[in-house]
Scaffold this motif. Sequence first.
Motif, PDB file in Angstrom:
ATOM      1  N   VAL A  11       0.837  -1.208   0.000  1.00 18.05           N
ATOM      2  CA  VAL A  11       0.000   0.000   0.000  1.00 18.05           C
ATOM      3  C   VAL A  11       0.866   1.250   0.000  1.00 18.05           C
ATOM      4  O   VAL A  11       0.636   2.194  -0.768  1.00 18.05           O
ATOM      5  CB  VAL A  11      -0.940   0.000   1.232  1.00 18.05           C
ATOM      6  CG1 VAL A  11      -1.633   1.354   1.375  1.00 18.05           C
ATOM      7  CG2 VAL A  11      -1.969  -1.113   1.118  1.00 18.05           C
ATOM      8  N   PHE A  12       1.886   1.269   0.853  1.00 19.26           N
ATOM      9  CA  PHE A  12       2.729   2.452   0.957  1.00 19.26           C
ATOM     10  C   PHE A  12       3.709   2.575  -0.210  1.00 19.26           C
ATOM     11  O   PHE A  12       4.113   3.681  -0.568  1.00 19.26           O
ATOM     12  CB  PHE A  12       3.463   2.464   2.300  1.00 19.26           C
ATOM     13  CG  PHE A  12       2.589   2.907   3.435  1.00 19.26           C
ATOM     14  CD1 PHE A  12       2.301   4.253   3.622  1.00 19.26           C
ATOM     15  CD2 PHE A  12       2.019   1.983   4.296  1.00 19.26           C
ATOM     16  CE1 PHE A  12       1.474   4.671   4.645  1.00 19.26           C
ATOM     17  CE2 PHE A  12       1.191   2.380   5.320  1.00 19.26           C
ATOM     18  CZ  PHE A  12       0.917   3.730   5.506  1.00 19.26           C
ATOM     19  N   ASN A  13       4.087   1.452  -0.808  1.00 18.36           N
ATOM     20  CA  ASN A  13       4.911   1.534  -2.020  1.00 18.36           C
ATOM     21  C   ASN A  13       4.141   2.244  -3.128  1.00 18.36           C
ATOM     22  O   ASN A  13       4.684   3.075  -3.855  1.00 18.36           O
ATOM     23  CB  ASN A  13       5.318   0.134  -2.491  1.00 18.36           C
ATOM     24  CG  ASN A  13       6.342  -0.504  -1.573  1.00 18.36           C
ATOM     25  OD1 ASN A  13       7.027   0.180  -0.818  1.00 18.36           O
ATOM     26  ND2 ASN A  13       6.446  -1.822  -1.636  1.00 18.36           N
ATOM     27  N   ASP A  14       2.849   1.930  -3.264  1.00 13.61           N
ATOM     28  CA  ASP A  14       1.999   2.605  -4.246  1.00 13.61           C
ATOM     29  C   ASP A  14       1.864   4.091  -3.906  1.00 13.61           C
ATOM     30  O   ASP A  14       1.892   4.948  -4.794  1.00 13.61           O
ATOM     31  CB  ASP A  14       0.612   1.967  -4.293  1.00 13.61           C
ATOM     32  CG  ASP A  14       0.613   0.623  -5.002  1.00 13.61           C
ATOM     33  OD1 ASP A  14       1.583   0.335  -5.715  1.00 13.61           O
ATOM     34  OD2 ASP A  14      -0.352  -0.145  -4.823  1.00 13.61           O
ATOM     35  N   ARG A  15       1.719   4.370  -2.625  1.00 12.13           N
ATOM     36  CA  ARG A  15       1.592   5.757  -2.196  1.00 12.13           C
ATOM     37  C   ARG A  15       2.874   6.540  -2.510  1.00 12.13           C
ATOM     38  O   ARG A  15       2.827   7.704  -2.904  1.00 12.13           O
ATOM     39  CB  ARG A  15       1.282   5.816  -0.704  1.00 12.13           C
ATOM     40  CG  ARG A  15       0.912   7.205  -0.205  1.00 12.13           C
ATOM     41  CD  ARG A  15       0.450   7.161   1.244  1.00 12.13           C
ATOM     42  NE  ARG A  15      -0.733   6.328   1.408  1.00 12.13           N
ATOM     43  CZ  ARG A  15      -1.316   6.083   2.586  1.00 12.13           C
ATOM     44  NH1 ARG A  15      -0.803   6.612   3.695  1.00 12.13           N
ATOM     45  NH2 ARG A  15      -2.399   5.331   2.652  1.00 12.13           N
ATOM     46  N   PHE A  16       4.005   5.890  -2.337  1.00 12.82           N
ATOM     47  CA  PHE A  16       5.271   6.550  -2.645  1.00 12.82           C
ATOM     48  C   PHE A  16       5.387   6.866  -4.135  1.00 12.82           C
ATOM     49  O   PHE A  16       5.827   7.955  -4.518  1.00 12.82           O
ATOM     50  CB  PHE A  16       6.455   5.682  -2.218  1.00 12.82           C
ATOM     51  CG  PHE A  16       7.781   6.216  -2.696  1.00 12.82           C
ATOM     52  CD1 PHE A  16       8.338   7.341  -2.100  1.00 12.82           C
ATOM     53  CD2 PHE A  16       8.443   5.630  -3.759  1.00 12.82           C
ATOM     54  CE1 PHE A  16       9.538   7.865  -2.551  1.00 12.82           C
ATOM     55  CE2 PHE A  16       9.644   6.141  -4.217  1.00 12.82           C
ATOM     56  CZ  PHE A  16      10.195   7.259  -3.611  1.00 12.82           C
ATOM     57  N   LEU A  17       4.993   5.922  -4.976  1.00 13.22           N
ATOM     58  CA  LEU A  17       5.045   6.155  -6.417  1.00 13.22           C
ATOM     59  C   LEU A  17       4.154   7.328  -6.804  1.00 13.22           C
ATOM     60  O   LEU A  17       4.499   8.129  -7.675  1.00 13.22           O
ATOM     61  CB  LEU A  17       4.631   4.893  -7.175  1.00 13.22           C
ATOM     62  CG  LEU A  17       5.577   3.696  -7.067  1.00 13.22           C
ATOM     63  CD1 LEU A  17       5.031   2.513  -7.855  1.00 13.22           C
ATOM     64  CD2 LEU A  17       6.981   4.045  -7.547  1.00 13.22           C
ATOM     65  N   GLN A  18       3.002   7.444  -6.152  1.00 12.26           N
ATOM     66  CA  GLN A  18       2.125   8.579  -6.420  1.00 12.26           C
ATOM     67  C   GLN A  18       2.762   9.873  -5.925  1.00 12.26           C
ATOM     68  O   GLN A  18       2.645  10.918  -6.571  1.00 12.26           O
ATOM     69  CB  GLN A  18       0.773   8.380  -5.747  1.00 12.26           C
ATOM     70  CG  GLN A  18      -0.251   9.459  -6.093  1.00 12.26           C
ATOM     71  CD  GLN A  18      -0.531   9.522  -7.588  1.00 12.26           C
ATOM     72  OE1 GLN A  18      -1.104   8.599  -8.152  1.00 12.26           O
ATOM     73  NE2 GLN A  18      -0.120  10.598  -8.242  1.00 12.26           N
ATOM     74  N   LEU A  19       3.442   9.805  -4.787  1.00 10.44           N
ATOM     75  CA  LEU A  19       4.141  10.983  -4.260  1.00 10.44           C
ATOM     76  C   LEU A  19       5.186  11.489  -5.243  1.00 10.44           C
ATOM     77  O   LEU A  19       5.356  12.704  -5.400  1.00 10.44           O
ATOM     78  CB  LEU A  19       4.806  10.643  -2.920  1.00 10.44           C
ATOM     79  CG  LEU A  19       5.791  11.678  -2.343  1.00 10.44           C
ATOM     80  CD1 LEU A  19       5.080  12.996  -2.071  1.00 10.44           C
ATOM     81  CD2 LEU A  19       6.449  11.138  -1.083  1.00 10.44           C
ATOM     82  N   LEU A  20       5.894  10.567  -5.900  1.00 11.46           N
ATOM     83  CA  LEU A  20       6.896  10.984  -6.884  1.00 11.46           C
ATOM     84  C   LEU A  20       6.278  11.884  -7.954  1.00 11.46           C
ATOM     85  O   LEU A  20       6.892  12.857  -8.394  1.00 11.46           O
ATOM     86  CB  LEU A  20       7.537   9.765  -7.560  1.00 11.46           C
ATOM     87  CG  LEU A  20       8.548   8.943  -6.750  1.00 11.46           C
ATOM     88  CD1 LEU A  20       9.090   7.812  -7.605  1.00 11.46           C
ATOM     89  CD2 LEU A  20       9.690   9.810  -6.226  1.00 11.46           C
ATOM     90  N   ILE A  21       5.064  11.565  -8.344  1.00 10.87           N
ATOM     91  CA  ILE A  21       4.411  12.299  -9.429  1.00 10.87           C
ATOM     92  C   ILE A  21       3.694  13.538  -8.922  1.00 10.87           C
ATOM     93  O   ILE A  21       3.819  14.630  -9.483  1.00 10.87           O
ATOM     94  CB  ILE A  21       3.395  11.387 -10.148  1.00 10.87           C
ATOM     95  CG1 ILE A  21       4.095  10.152 -10.723  1.00 10.87           C
ATOM     96  CG2 ILE A  21       2.679  12.153 -11.266  1.00 10.87           C
ATOM     97  CD1 ILE A  21       3.153   9.124 -11.301  1.00 10.87           C
ATOM     98  N   SER A  22       2.913  13.384  -7.845  1.00 13.44           N
ATOM     99  CA  SER A  22       2.085  14.492  -7.368  1.00 13.44           C
ATOM    100  C   SER A  22       1.824  14.346  -5.869  1.00 13.44           C
ATOM    101  O   SER A  22       1.198  13.377  -5.447  1.00 13.44           O
ATOM    102  CB  SER A  22       0.748  14.512  -8.119  1.00 13.44           C
ATOM    103  OG  SER A  22      -0.177  15.380  -7.490  1.00 13.44           O
TER     104      SER A  22
END
Length: 396
Positions: A11-22
Amino acid sequence: MKQSVTQLAGVFNDRFLQLLISLDEAIVLSGKKTDKMKMLEDSEQHDARRELLMVEEIANRKREIEAGEEMTHQLKIESQFHQKLIADIEQRLQDTDTILSSILDINLHLGKLLDVLYMEACTISKLVTHIDELPWLQRAVIKFVKQPKYRRVDSKGHAVIINTTKAALSFIGIDSLRQLIPVLVSKHVMPPNSEFTPDLLKNLWLYTIGTGNVARELSKEFGVKPHLGFNLGLLASIGHSVVATVYLKAFDVQLRAEIIEAKEKNNRMLAKSLANLSPSHKYIRSLWKMYAAKVSYNIVSALNLRWLNITPGVAGIASIKEVSFKYVEKHNLHPLAKLLFKSAGYMQFKLMQKNQLMSKEASMLYLRNFGITAADLGNLRTVNLTGLELKIAEST
């Protein structure tokens, strides 16, 4: 508990990838509200409510249904568009030579340069030979020494002007170049600014430089030389940059072609729907998961590094089937891969923590999933994650 920790990490890996973008979208993904959303709720316009008449309620309901139908249609167009787009992107990502030349603007002299840089017999003249074959790096080095803080004057008080590669390298010194050059290389391969990925350039850079600095600090734990860890961390995320850049370029090319084709066939509705499409963060994240690690491996492998052999590290990460340190240990991955896994996990944690995207309890579980111990946290507490300590012309 093992399964729950792994699921939480996902879950947090996905959240991190989203953080990279926006950052804003990562905040929403975490179930929180962005500053803009809070401002809207606090505004007088939002607070000024009145009861709707029955007629208005019916009209609003009708508009909602129509909007839902339009959204369903638009999502169908987006899905069909991306089916063809991803097939094209998959082919582009396999062409490492074109990626090196057209996307990253680097050549094999970079691999030779990085090897020479860490040899005991390294000299300024040897470095010049390879840097002169990389015009962007030549410009970057000269621009670096022209910063106001490095300006010097001669015995007559005249400013010393440095305009040649050799003079710039001599001024910096080999010890500092061993930190500076890899950083300039990593800066060069960052993705370009795009309105569709508002935070990618900034956050990917923080992640990249941080992973390099963390890997250098943790390198002794795995019997790895610090400069190997540093370069491994700096180059490991190159796949994220390439995948995002290829996606955005391919998206523009295909969208333009499909709109033109729809207009030529007089299909105005399709042309309009296509014109409303924009690059999707969801697809970028999916492409990262599928290809980023593999692309990083292909690029590092193509550089043919021998003295600075970090290839086993990126190869190991590309082979991982489960994002868990237990998996890494069970499959006895190369020490470089273990180091990179741990260092990248720590930087993901730090960036999410900084942006308040992770609770304290979740943080402890997340760190455990990446094999990060209390001793590691102690060692990393004083590390400058996003900076360099260079000694140049008696300045630090």
